[in-house]
Motif scaffolding. Structure first.
Motif, mmCIF file in Angstrom:
data_model
loop_
_atom_site.group_PDB
_atom_site.id
_atom_site.type_symbol
_atom_site.label_atom_id
_atom_site.label_comp_id
_atom_site.label_asym_id
_atom_site.label_seq_id
_atom_site.Cartn_x
_atom_site.Cartn_y
_atom_site.Cartn_z
ATOM 1 N N ASP A 192 -6.372 3.542 8.473
ATOM 2 C CA ASP A 192 -6.734 4.825 9.104
ATOM 3 C C ASP A 192 -8.240 5.067 9.109
ATOM 4 O OD1 ASP A 192 -6.867 5.223 6.353
ATOM 5 O OD2 ASP A 192 -5.785 7.122 6.363
ATOM 6 N N ARG A 193 -8.997 4.051 8.703
ATOM 7 C CA ARG A 193 -10.462 4.199 8.671
ATOM 8 C C ARG A 193 -11.126 3.193 9.604
ATOM 9 N NH1 ARG A 193 -8.799 6.120 4.013
ATOM 10 N NH2 ARG A 193 -10.003 7.735 2.974
ATOM 11 N N TRP B 172 -4.714 18.212 0.729
ATOM 12 C CA TRP B 172 -4.028 17.995 2.000
ATOM 13 C C TRP B 172 -2.522 17.885 1.836
ATOM 14 C CZ3 TRP B 172 -7.153 18.631 5.991
ATOM 15 C CH2 TRP B 172 -8.505 18.302 5.877
ATOM 16 N N ASP C 188 0.838 -1.200 0.000
ATOM 17 C CA ASP C 188 0.000 0.000 0.000
ATOM 18 C C ASP C 188 0.878 1.256 0.000
ATOM 19 O OD1 ASP C 188 -2.239 1.545 0.163
ATOM 20 O OD2 ASP C 188 -2.935 0.786 2.090
ATOM 21 N N LYS D 94 1.502 9.598 -4.894
ATOM 22 C CA LYS D 94 0.125 9.128 -4.700
ATOM 23 C C LYS D 94 -0.835 10.263 -5.059
ATOM 24 C CE LYS D 94 -2.832 7.431 -0.952
ATOM 25 N NZ LYS D 94 -2.847 6.935 0.446
ATOM 26 N N GLN E 38 -3.338 16.095 8.904
ATOM 27 C CA GLN E 38 -4.471 16.455 8.052
ATOM 28 C C GLN E 38 -5.593 15.463 8.329
ATOM 29 O OE1 GLN E 38 -2.319 15.134 4.827
ATOM 30 N NE2 GLN E 38 -0.711 16.608 5.196
ATOM 31 N N GLY E 39 -6.807 15.963 8.492
ATOM 32 C CA GLY E 39 -7.961 15.069 8.697
ATOM 33 C C GLY E 39 -7.725 14.174 9.899
ATOM 34 N N HIS E 40 -8.118 12.904 9.786
ATOM 35 C CA HIS E 40 -7.816 11.906 10.832
ATOM 36 C C HIS E 40 -8.109 12.426 12.238
ATOM 37 C CE1 HIS E 40 -5.195 10.756 7.370
ATOM 38 N NE2 HIS E 40 -5.741 9.573 7.631
ATOM 39 N N HIS F 247 -10.551 -2.853 0.960
ATOM 40 C CA HIS F 247 -10.857 -1.507 0.460
ATOM 41 C C HIS F 247 -11.717 -1.475 -0.794
ATOM 42 C CE1 HIS F 247 -9.328 2.927 0.432
ATOM 43 N NE2 HIS F 247 -10.531 2.784 0.941
ATOM 44 N N HIS G 99 0.952 2.129 4.338
ATOM 45 C CA HIS G 99 -0.064 3.188 4.467
ATOM 46 C C HIS G 99 -0.033 3.767 5.882
ATOM 47 C CE1 HIS G 99 -4.094 5.016 4.346
ATOM 48 N NE2 HIS G 99 -4.060 4.855 3.035
ATOM 49 N N SER H 196 -6.037 3.751 -3.914
ATOM 50 C CA SER H 196 -6.191 2.318 -3.662
ATOM 51 C C SER H 196 -7.430 1.667 -4.281
ATOM 52 C CB SER H 196 -6.201 2.134 -2.137
ATOM 53 O OG SER H 196 -6.905 1.033 -1.712
ATOM 54 N N ASP I 106 -0.312 -0.564 -4.867
ATOM 55 C CA ASP I 106 -1.606 -0.116 -5.422
ATOM 56 C C ASP I 106 -1.543 1.278 -6.014
ATOM 57 O OD1 ASP I 106 -1.340 1.183 -2.951
ATOM 58 O OD2 ASP I 106 -3.472 1.050 -2.483
ATOM 59 N N ASN I 107 -0.580 2.057 -5.563
ATOM 60 C CA ASN I 107 -0.385 3.428 -6.080
ATOM 61 C C ASN I 107 0.966 3.905 -5.565
ATOM 62 O OD1 ASN I 107 -2.804 3.829 -3.700
ATOM 63 N ND2 ASN I 107 -0.910 4.955 -3.362
HETATM 64 C C1 NG6 Z 1 -7.258 10.294 1.992
HETATM 65 C C2 NG6 Z 1 -6.660 10.367 3.393
HETATM 66 C C3 NG6 Z 1 -5.369 9.579 3.369
HETATM 67 C C4 NG6 Z 1 -5.587 8.168 2.877
HETATM 68 C C5 NG6 Z 1 -6.264 8.215 1.513
HETATM 69 C C6 NG6 Z 1 -6.602 6.850 0.984
HETATM 70 C C7 NG6 Z 1 -7.055 12.435 4.669
HETATM 71 C C8 NG6 Z 1 -6.614 13.840 4.929
HETATM 72 N N1 NG6 Z 1 -6.377 11.760 3.757
HETATM 73 O O1 NG6 Z 1 -8.470 10.952 1.954
HETATM 74 O O2 NG6 Z 1 -4.813 9.574 4.660
HETATM 75 O O3 NG6 Z 1 -6.380 7.447 3.772
HETATM 76 O O4 NG6 Z 1 -7.468 8.950 1.604
HETATM 77 O O5 NG6 Z 1 -5.456 6.139 0.696
HETATM 78 O O6 NG6 Z 1 -8.004 11.973 5.270
HETATM 79 S S1 NG6 Z 1 -5.524 4.857 -0.199
HETATM 80 O O7 NG6 Z 1 -4.148 4.475 -0.419
HETATM 81 O O8 NG6 Z 1 -6.246 3.857 0.554
HETATM 82 O O9 NG6 Z 1 -6.192 5.243 -1.421
#
Ligand code: NG6
Ligand code: CA
Length: 512
Positions: A173-174, A465, A43, A362, A221-223, A138, A280, A83, A332-333
């Motif tokens: 992170d979710r 962000w 990731d 990314k 940022q966020g989170h 995801h 990630h 992702s 993935d990216n």
């Molecule tokens: C973004 C999130 C980032 C990450 C991404 C998804 C914020 C500020 N940033 O929106 O942290 O979670 O989404 O990443 O919330 S991915 O690799 O799963 O696509």
């Protein structure tokens, strides 16, 4: 067979520890049409993050070994710079930008792959394989309207071709911060049900916004929503306390599940689709990796990722099946340095360059957004390890694997995927006819030969962000990737014919 079973029983019971599955077994004659297949998505790993791709500040010996024994691609692309769409493209063989609702999925998203779609897992299943999905998913779970995490979650990955699943529903992170095993939240106490929301606070668990003093890893940022294990996440949750993961242990847990899956596939060949949470955010290494890279936690979780790959390789060796296992490792990216937590990733880079020489990262349409590490090892078919410089896209993994298995695909299945099995195993070094890239805003670029055209877009130039250059610009962009791989000089105005040719080609692909 019986012997294999014994080896696997010891691994399943945990006796084999974290290195292998037991003693080496005698290998059966390889069947080139039915190799085991492992596809591992890391990731947000960058093309500059691995020592086999030239990184000098970090060493990734296991991944380097995989590359040295197989085909190492230098011009391979994820379909998208985030992702969910990349994973969607790989597993369906259909460009994600053709479909609504394939952007970064929240943790309570419905399953975004239609259950009637023939997925790559379906093809393996049909071919008689044992199929498993382990780690980061995801792609949503459950019906439209959102996931109920308290009963049997359907549809799940088992509705689209996987026999076994042990997954992280979205990202680390979710919320919800729980694993789902075969449709059920692992370790859930039914008297403590889970509620998840992405639009308002649920329950009374502290949030990063209200209780910043409780946070051990601060957001940049966020989170800022529910705090789980001291880490504020995206989204709110309450309940399911007994099922919450330990961030430090995620790599160990999913690696063990992947190994068990491999070891339990004794009677049939297997297809393992694995997504690591590394690298990630939040980047939380196990204590045995913490501080080991000298590059902060982003470097530490690269070491952890390398360990995971080593564990899988050791497992194949100990079962004597490495030779006829087609092992794909990619990302993935592209990479991002600060993706929302104050983890010192930038300060600790120490000269490390996750993006390699490339522009963007990314989210971006520039090269670092989707040009990713891509390694294929299959000793039974690839006797001569090599570099693959031909243009390659993850969108072709689907049809190429189907071709290797001699599984004909019905019309409409994996419509964008080209069967390029010889390119996959390094025997055909030619370019794909073209490669399409996609950024966060669904702006597209097309590469053909040395040329890359980015379609004009009125979307923002920078990601909100991270301030990553997204590649969006109101005017068309054209780069000569051979002369200018870092995309410094937009040569569109000097080459109007080329711009027209590639814009027409992209329109044709979009319309097809
Ligand atoms: C973004 C999130 C980032 C990450 C991404 C998804 C914020 C500020 N940033 O929106 O942290 O979670 O989404 O990443 O919330 S991915 O690799 O799963 O696509
Ligand atoms: Ca990612």
């Amino acid at each position: 067979m019986k012997q294999d079973l014994l080896v696997c029983i010891s691994a399943l019971s945990g006796l084999a520890g974290l290195t292998g599955c037991g003693q080496a077994q005698k290998q059966e004659a390889p069947n080139l049409k039915r190799p085991n297949v492992i596809f591992i998505y890391s990731d947000d790993l960058g093309i500059g993050d691995l020592s086999c791709y030239g990184a000098t500040k970090i060493s990734t010996p296991n991944i380097d070994k995989l590359a040295a024994q197989g085909v190492q691609f230098t011009n391979a692309y994820a379909t998208s710079a985030t992702s969910t769409p990349s994973r969607y493209g790989m597993l369906t063989g259909c460009y994600p930008w053709r479909k609504e609702n394939t952007g970064i999925a929240p943790g309570n998203s419905e399953l975004i792959i239609d259950t009637t779609c023939v997925t790559l897992a379906d093809v393996f299943h049909e071919a008689g394989y044992h199929t498993g999905a382990v780690g980061k998913w995801h792609l949503g779970l459950g019906p439209v309207g959102g996931t109920n995490f308290n009963g049997l979650i359907k549809p799940n990955t088992q509705s689209i071709g996987f026999d076994y699943e042990f997954i992280i529903p979205a990202t680390v992170d979710r919320v919800p911060c729980v694993f789902v095993e075969n449709g059920r939240v692992a370790g859930l106490d039914p008297s403590d049900p889970i509620t998840v929301s992405y639009d308002h606070k649920v329950g009374d668990w502290p949030t990063g916004e209200e209780n910043p003093e409780l946070v051990k890893l601060k957001p940049s940022q966020g989170h800022n929503n529910t705090i789980i294990n001291g880490i504020p996440r995206i989204g709110w949750m309450t309940g399911g306390k007994s099922a919450l993961w330990n961030d430090e242990e995620i790599a160990d847990v999913i690696t063990e599940k992947a190994k068990n899956f491999i070891c339990s596939s004794t009677d049939k060949p297997f297809f393992l689709y694995m997504g690591t949470q590394d690298v990630h955010v939040p980047r939380i290494p196990h204590p045995r990796f913490a501080g080991k890279s000298g590059l902060g936690t982003r470097g530490d979780v690269i070491l952890q990722l390398d360990w995971t790959i080593g564990e899988i390789m050791n497992t194949l060796d100990s079962l004597g099946i490495a030779d006829n296992t087609l092992f794909i490792f990619t990302s993935d990216n592209g990479p991002v340095i600060d993706d929302g937590y104050q983890d010192q990733a930038r300060e600790m880079l120490n000269g490390h360059t996750p993006m390699g020489i490339y522009r963007g990262g990314k989210y971006s349409l520039y090269e670092a957004g989707t040009r990713v590490p891509f390694i294929v090892r299959w000793p039974a078919a690839i006797q001569q390890p090599c570099k693959q410089q031909g243009l390659f896209s993850q969108i072709d993994v689907f049809a190429s694997l189907a071709e290797i298995m001699e599984m004909p695909l019905a019309k409409g299945v994996a419509p964008d995927s080209h069967a390029r099995s010889q390119a996959l195993i390094g025997k055909d070094q030619s370019d794909r006819e073209y490669v399409v890239e996609q950024n966060l805003n669904n702006t597209l670029a097309i590469i053909q030969g040395e040329w890359k055209y980015l379609q004009p877009s009125d979307k923002p130039a920078l990601e909100f962000w991270t301030k990553t250059e997204l590649g969006n610009a109101p005017e068309p962009q054209l780069y000569n990737l051979r002369k200018d791989p870092t995309e410094k000089e937009n040569v569109a105005s000097q080459n109007p014919e080329k711009v027209k040719e590639l814009a027409t080609l992209l329109d044709k692909v979009i319309a097809s």
